[in-house]
Design a protein around this motif. Structure first.
Motif, mmCIF file in Angstrom:
data_model
loop_
_atom_site.group_PDB
_atom_site.id
_atom_site.type_symbol
_atom_site.label_atom_id
_atom_site.label_comp_id
_atom_site.label_asym_id
_atom_site.label_seq_id
_atom_site.Cartn_x
_atom_site.Cartn_y
_atom_site.Cartn_z
ATOM 1 N N ALA A 27 0.832 -1.214 0.000
ATOM 2 C CA ALA A 27 0.000 0.000 0.000
ATOM 3 C C ALA A 27 0.863 1.260 0.000
ATOM 4 O O ALA A 27 0.493 2.266 -0.620
ATOM 5 N N ILE A 28 1.998 1.209 0.674
ATOM 6 C CA ILE A 28 2.913 2.355 0.689
ATOM 7 C C ILE A 28 3.444 2.615 -0.718
ATOM 8 O O ILE A 28 3.454 3.755 -1.190
ATOM 9 N N VAL A 29 3.835 1.563 -1.403
ATOM 10 C CA VAL A 29 4.296 1.705 -2.789
ATOM 11 C C VAL A 29 3.154 2.201 -3.669
ATOM 12 O O VAL A 29 3.342 3.110 -4.490
ATOM 13 N N ALA A 30 1.959 1.640 -3.499
ATOM 14 C CA ALA A 30 0.805 2.064 -4.305
ATOM 15 C C ALA A 30 0.462 3.529 -4.083
ATOM 16 O O ALA A 30 0.023 4.218 -5.009
ATOM 17 N N LEU A 31 0.676 4.036 -2.872
ATOM 18 C CA LEU A 31 0.432 5.453 -2.583
ATOM 19 C C LEU A 31 1.432 6.339 -3.322
ATOM 20 O O LEU A 31 1.085 7.413 -3.827
ATOM 21 N N HIS A 32 2.684 5.880 -3.409
ATOM 22 C CA HIS A 32 3.742 6.706 -3.997
ATOM 23 C C HIS A 32 3.890 6.571 -5.515
ATOM 24 O O HIS A 32 4.293 7.530 -6.175
ATOM 25 N N ALA A 33 3.619 5.417 -6.058
ATOM 26 C CA ALA A 33 3.884 5.166 -7.487
ATOM 27 C C ALA A 33 3.224 6.189 -8.420
ATOM 28 O O ALA A 33 3.908 6.745 -9.292
ATOM 29 N N PRO A 34 1.930 6.482 -8.282
ATOM 30 C CA PRO A 34 1.308 7.416 -9.235
ATOM 31 C C PRO A 34 1.917 8.815 -9.224
ATOM 32 O O PRO A 34 2.084 9.430 -10.282
ATOM 33 N N ILE A 35 2.256 9.330 -8.033
ATOM 34 C CA ILE A 35 2.806 10.687 -8.005
ATOM 35 C C ILE A 35 4.255 10.722 -8.481
ATOM 36 O O ILE A 35 4.700 11.729 -9.024
ATOM 37 N N HIS A 36 4.969 9.608 -8.310
ATOM 38 C CA HIS A 36 6.356 9.569 -8.787
ATOM 39 C C HIS A 36 6.441 9.282 -10.282
ATOM 40 O O HIS A 36 7.481 9.527 -10.893
ATOM 41 N N GLU A 37 5.356 8.814 -10.859
ATOM 42 C CA GLU A 37 5.285 8.665 -12.313
ATOM 43 C C GLU A 37 4.844 9.964 -12.992
ATOM 44 O O GLU A 37 5.008 10.112 -14.198
ATOM 45 N N THR A 38 4.290 10.891 -12.209
ATOM 46 C CA THR A 38 3.725 12.125 -12.780
ATOM 47 C C THR A 38 4.369 13.360 -12.155
ATOM 48 O O THR A 38 5.462 13.751 -12.541
ATOM 49 N N ILE A 39 3.726 13.955 -11.168
ATOM 50 C CA ILE A 39 4.152 15.266 -10.676
ATOM 51 C C ILE A 39 5.509 15.274 -9.985
ATOM 52 O O ILE A 39 6.158 16.308 -9.914
ATOM 53 N N TYR A 40 5.955 14.126 -9.446
ATOM 54 C CA TYR A 40 7.265 14.064 -8.795
ATOM 55 C C TYR A 40 8.289 13.293 -9.621
ATOM 56 O O TYR A 40 9.338 12.914 -9.113
ATOM 57 N N ARG A 41 8.028 13.103 -10.902
ATOM 58 C CA ARG A 41 8.943 12.293 -11.728
ATOM 59 C C ARG A 41 10.323 12.928 -11.893
ATOM 60 O O ARG A 41 11.297 12.237 -12.145
ATOM 61 N N ASP A 42 10.428 14.232 -11.708
ATOM 62 C CA ASP A 42 11.726 14.905 -11.812
ATOM 63 C C ASP A 42 12.118 15.553 -10.478
ATOM 64 O O ASP A 42 12.824 16.549 -10.438
ATOM 65 N N SER A 43 11.675 14.942 -9.388
ATOM 66 C CA SER A 43 11.967 15.485 -8.064
ATOM 67 C C SER A 43 13.122 14.741 -7.403
ATOM 68 O O SER A 43 13.507 13.658 -7.830
ATOM 69 N N THR A 44 13.668 15.360 -6.362
ATOM 70 C CA THR A 44 14.715 14.727 -5.557
ATOM 71 C C THR A 44 14.396 14.937 -4.082
ATOM 72 O O THR A 44 13.672 15.869 -3.717
#
Length: 118
Positions: A27-44
């Motif tokens: 569930a933790i991965v499922a919470l993070h995956a969509p935002i890291h594929e989109t709005i946080y894909r170029d974040s650090t």
């Protein structure tokens, strides 16, 4: 995301900076995956350890600062957000895993505006 999931115990709990609670590493991965594929894909993220308190054999409470630097993929554009993280770690065999983590955004208590530390 597999590496993120590997940091957590299978039955771990996670509270994100918006107060969303989930249980379980999947569930933790499922919470993070969509935002890291989109709005946080170029974040650090840059983390700074503040404190480790060993509370029992194989258990510790950890506090650390985390600075998210979001890039142009974020709808609000490039920005930084500071959070203070509290994590409870447990030792499973020879590996330390996160059993519980809570992430709190630093805000001005009078306005609710996000602030950066230091």
């Amino acid at each position: 995301m597999a590496a993120l999931g590997g940091l957590f115990a299978e039955d771990a709990t996670f509270v994100n900076r918006f107060g969303h609670f989930v249980r379980g590493s999947d569930a933790i991965v499922a919470l993070h995956a969509p935002i890291h594929e989109t709005i946080y894909r170029d974040s650090t993220l840059a983390n700074e350890l503040l404190d480790v308190a060993h509370i029992a054999d194989g258990a510790a409470v950890v506090h650390f600062w985390s600075r998210l630097t979001a890039g142009v993929a974020h709808p609000a554009g490039p920005q930084q957000v500071d959070t203070l993280i509290l994590a409870v770690l447990i030792k499973q065999g020879e590996t330390w895993r996160i059993r519980a983590l809570e992430n709190v955004t630093l805000t001005n208590p009078r306005t609710g505006e996000a602030i950066l530390r230091g």
